[in-house]
Write a protein that holds these residues in place. Structure first.
Motif, short mmCIF file in Angstrom:
data_model
loop_
_atom_site.label_atom_id
_atom_site.label_comp_id
_atom_site.label_asym_id
_atom_site.label_seq_id
_atom_site.Cartn_x
_atom_site.Cartn_y
_atom_site.Cartn_z
N TYR A 143 49.28 48.10 40.01
CA TYR A 143 48.98 47.13 40.94
C TYR A 143 47.53 46.10 39.95
O TYR A 143 47.42 45.35 39.63
N ASP A 144 46.58 46.76 39.22
CA ASP A 144 45.55 46.81 38.80
C ASP A 144 45.86 46.38 37.59
O ASP A 144 45.09 45.54 37.29
N SER A 145 46.41 46.55 36.64
CA SER A 145 46.67 46.95 35.27
C SER A 145 47.70 46.05 34.61
O SER A 145 48.01 45.53 33.56
N ASP A 146 49.06 45.70 35.51
CA ASP A 146 50.16 45.24 35.39
C ASP A 146 50.50 44.00 36.27
O ASP A 146 51.12 44.14 37.44
N GLU A 147 50.27 42.46 35.42
CA GLU A 147 50.57 41.48 36.21
C GLU A 147 51.98 41.23 36.74
O GLU A 147 52.45 40.74 37.47
N GLU A 148 52.46 41.79 35.79
CA GLU A 148 54.14 41.51 36.71
C GLU A 148 54.45 42.62 37.96
O GLU A 148 55.18 42.14 38.45
N ALA B 55 52.10 43.76 39.58
CA ALA B 55 51.29 42.61 40.78
C ALA B 55 52.03 41.36 41.63
O ALA B 55 52.42 41.67 42.18
N LYS B 56 53.01 41.16 40.57
CA LYS B 56 54.11 39.29 41.01
C LYS B 56 55.00 40.33 42.06
O LYS B 56 54.81 39.78 43.46
#
Length: 580
Positions: free
Chosen positions: A203-208, A210-211
């Motif tokens: 979640y903290d490292s991958d914006e996709e 997290a979205k």
RNA sequence: GCGCCCGUAGCUCAGUUGGAUAGAGCAAUGGCCUUCUAAGCCAUCGGUCGCAGGUUCGAAUCCUGCCGGGCGUGCCA
């Protein structure tokens, strides 16, 4: 019977008869020292002062109006106006004889049967239980067991953390794992802590990612079926593991007791609406807020508690308001005990203040926070819950078992394997639980293996050992407890100390019920075990030169000691074994 | 800043809601097993109850002010 209550009633009546106002308390206590008798009444002095009388004269008038000839040997006035009461051994003997064959050991059921909700354990979904959950689980269950023994109806409410924004990332992570391995539920989720950590990392490292996670939060809250199914899988796999831990601990928490945060979701909109209607909740910057004069914010103004966010979402205060209401309205609670971390104190007080103002729970139903401090490491810093280094509850129990095994191999290595395993388990779980149960700290405390798992002194094994010593006497005597009869004679000091302690069992049990604090019973049982150990040293039972009548008398004291220890330890969730 | 909790023997903790000379366990020291399990018993050592005032017949406990520690404090739970 409860001797203290009995004396208190008698002396209170005598106090009134001697001229005191109607509701003057006799203030009967167990005496602080042997020379002050068995019980003392401290109620005369305050009354004498109020009436402008000489306290010793009033004490004498109280005694003149007091009939305790059957129960007391001697009643004397001491110091500024204490009344000291010395119980008659014959009276105690008669009462105790009655308890020997009583499967409640003289403890009466409560006069009124209450429904009591006990909020306990509360682990989080997709995380393993760790040491911080121990206190709430163990203490909550011990109090529940004690209340049940007194005849109350107890509802164990396991308020699990099964809702919140973190479920978006958990669902997304689960989805990814399932793509690679359809059987993931049975394999990788065995290590929940790792699962949580990995999803957070992602979640903290991958914006996709997290979205997608944030999208799932919205869908989940909107009741999306697929999200709910994924969510339910996480809840189920977590609780399956937790139920195993409860079983291992000998804690009576079942799947039926699971009442997590999500359970109250449906109630929340109506509650906010209702509070709005009552003028309690008002809109502020798009959010719904309840202002409380009882609490001040940084500027000294009444503190605002947000019950609904600007985006329409609800917060945990709203959940706790709904929860209290549910426990009163749906569960019919007369009393609710919350075994929760001390850090939640202010939050709970605020929620309950709102609950009272909104009229959801009447005043006579008590909401009690039984707080405890955080577990600290040896470095005096709190255990981290997310960044690793967490002591899992399961591994703590493994360590306890390993230590108990070493000890038993050393002390009783020749015991049959099956019995040995049973003893090891009882000692391991008993030790861990007792170390928590016997403390009453609301402040933080340091977690130390050596203290927790030491088997000497004020510990569960000490009391279990006392129990096995009694059983050993009966094995030696070849007597069936059920066939025991005859008189009890209290002569030796050790007999008298044991006898009076046995008389006080119900005081300890009722103390736990009243205060919600099991350490009261721990202290009592430790004293009882101590009295028995002394009796064991000084008052032989099976020796050849012990007269028959003395032997039957002592056997009855032994039988009642065993029964009281077993019942008392049972009340706090600690097993006894016949031999160790 | 404000609020809540805490401060008791070297260590871990009690202290029955204002009662008599503050108690246990561990640790330390010395005794007790041909006798019902020595995981035990007995004895000794160990305290300005954080500090200073106040309230009263009487305070570890109640009130005030300091000192020290922990936690909380409007859109996480």
């Amino acid at each position: 019977m409860n001797v203290l209550k009995f004396l208190d009633q008698k002396i209170s009546a005598a106090l009134v008869a001697a001229g005191a106002p109607a509701d003057s308390p006799a203030m009967v206590r167990q005496s602080a020292r042997v020379q002050f008798g068995d019980y003392q009444s401290n109620g005369v002095m305050p009354v004498a002062k109020k009436l402008g009388m000489n306290p010793r004269e009033l004490a004498q008038k109280v005694i003149d109006n007091l009939d305790l000839t059957e129960a007391a040997d001697k009643i004397e006035i001491a110091g500024p106006g204490f009344i000291n009461i010395f119980l008659k051994p014959e009276w105690m003997a008669e009462k105790l004889s009655g308890y020997v064959q009583d499967d409640r050991a003289g403890v009466e059921e409560a006069a009124t049967r209450q429904t009591i909700v006990v909020d306990l354990s509360a682990p989080n979904v997709a995380k393993e239980m760790h040491v911080a959950h121990l206190r709430s689980t163990v203490i909550g269950d011990a109090v529940s067991k004690t209340l049940e023994f007194l005849g109350h109806k107890v509802v164990r409410a396991n308020h699990i953390g099964d809702w919140g924004t973190q479920f978006g990332m958990l669902i997304a992570h689960l989805e990814d794992l399932q793509k690679d391995n359809p059987d993931v539920m049975n394999s990788e989720l065995g290590d929940l802590e790792n699962f949580y950590r990995e999803s957070k990392k992602h979640y903290d490292s991958d914006e996709e990612f997290a979205k997608r996670a944030r999208n799932y939060v919205v869908k989940l809250q909107g009741g999306d079926e697929w999200c709910l199914t994924q969510w339910k899988k996480l809840v189920d796999v977590t609780m399956e593991q937790n139920l195993n831990t409860y079983k291992r601990l000998g804690v009576n928490i079942t799947a039926r007791d699971t009442m997590g945060e999500s359970m109250y979701n449906d109630m929340l909109p109506a509650i906010v609406e209702d509070m709005k209607g009552k003028g309690l909740a008002v809109e502020d910057d798009g959010a719904m807020v309840v202002y409380l004069d009882e609490y001040k914010n940084k500027d000294g103004d009444p503190m605002g508690v947000i019950v609904q966010k600007r985006d329409g979402g609800f917060l945990y205060t709203t959940t706790d308001i709904a929860c209290a209401r549910y426990r009163y309205e749906n569960l019919g609670a007369d009393r609710v005990l919350y075994y929760i971390d001390a850090r939640q104190a202010q939050h709970l007080q605020q929620a309950w203040t709102i609950v009272r103002k909104a009229g959801y729970v009447p005043e006579h139903v008590t909401l009690e926070h039984h707080a405890f401090g955080m577990m600290l490491g040896k470095d005096n810093k709190p255990f981290k819950t997310r960044a690793g280094g967490v002591v899992k509850l399961a591994s703590l129990l493994d360590e306890a078992t390993a230590r108990a095994t070493r000890l038993i191999e050393e002390k009783s290595g020749d015991m049959p394997a099956e019995q040995k395993a049973e003893v090891i388990n009882a000692i391991a779980m008993g030790s861990v639980k007792y170390s928590d149960l016997s403390k009453n700290r609301t402040s933080d405390y340091v977690f130390e293996w050596d203290n927790m798992l030491s088997f000497e002194g004020n510990t569960a094994p000490y009391m279990m050992y006392a129990y096995t010593r009694v059983q050993s006497i009966f094995r030696k005597a070849g007597v069936d407890v059920a066939a025991l009869g005859g008189d009890i004679a209290i002569k030796e000091d050790a007999e008298r100390e044991l006898a009076i302690k046995l008389m006080q069992f119900s005081e300890a049990v009722e103390g736990v019920a009243r205060e919600g604090m099991p350490h009261i019973l721990c202290a009592y049982l430790f004293e009882l075990a101590g009295c028995f150990m002394k009796f064991y040293e000084f008052c032989p039972v099976n020796k050849v030169d012990v007269p028959a009548d003395v032997k039957t008398s002592r056997l009855q004291l032994c039988a009642l000691t065993a029964r009281t220890l077993k019942l008392g330890l049972g009340c706090i969730g600690i097993e006894t074994v016949e031999q160790m």
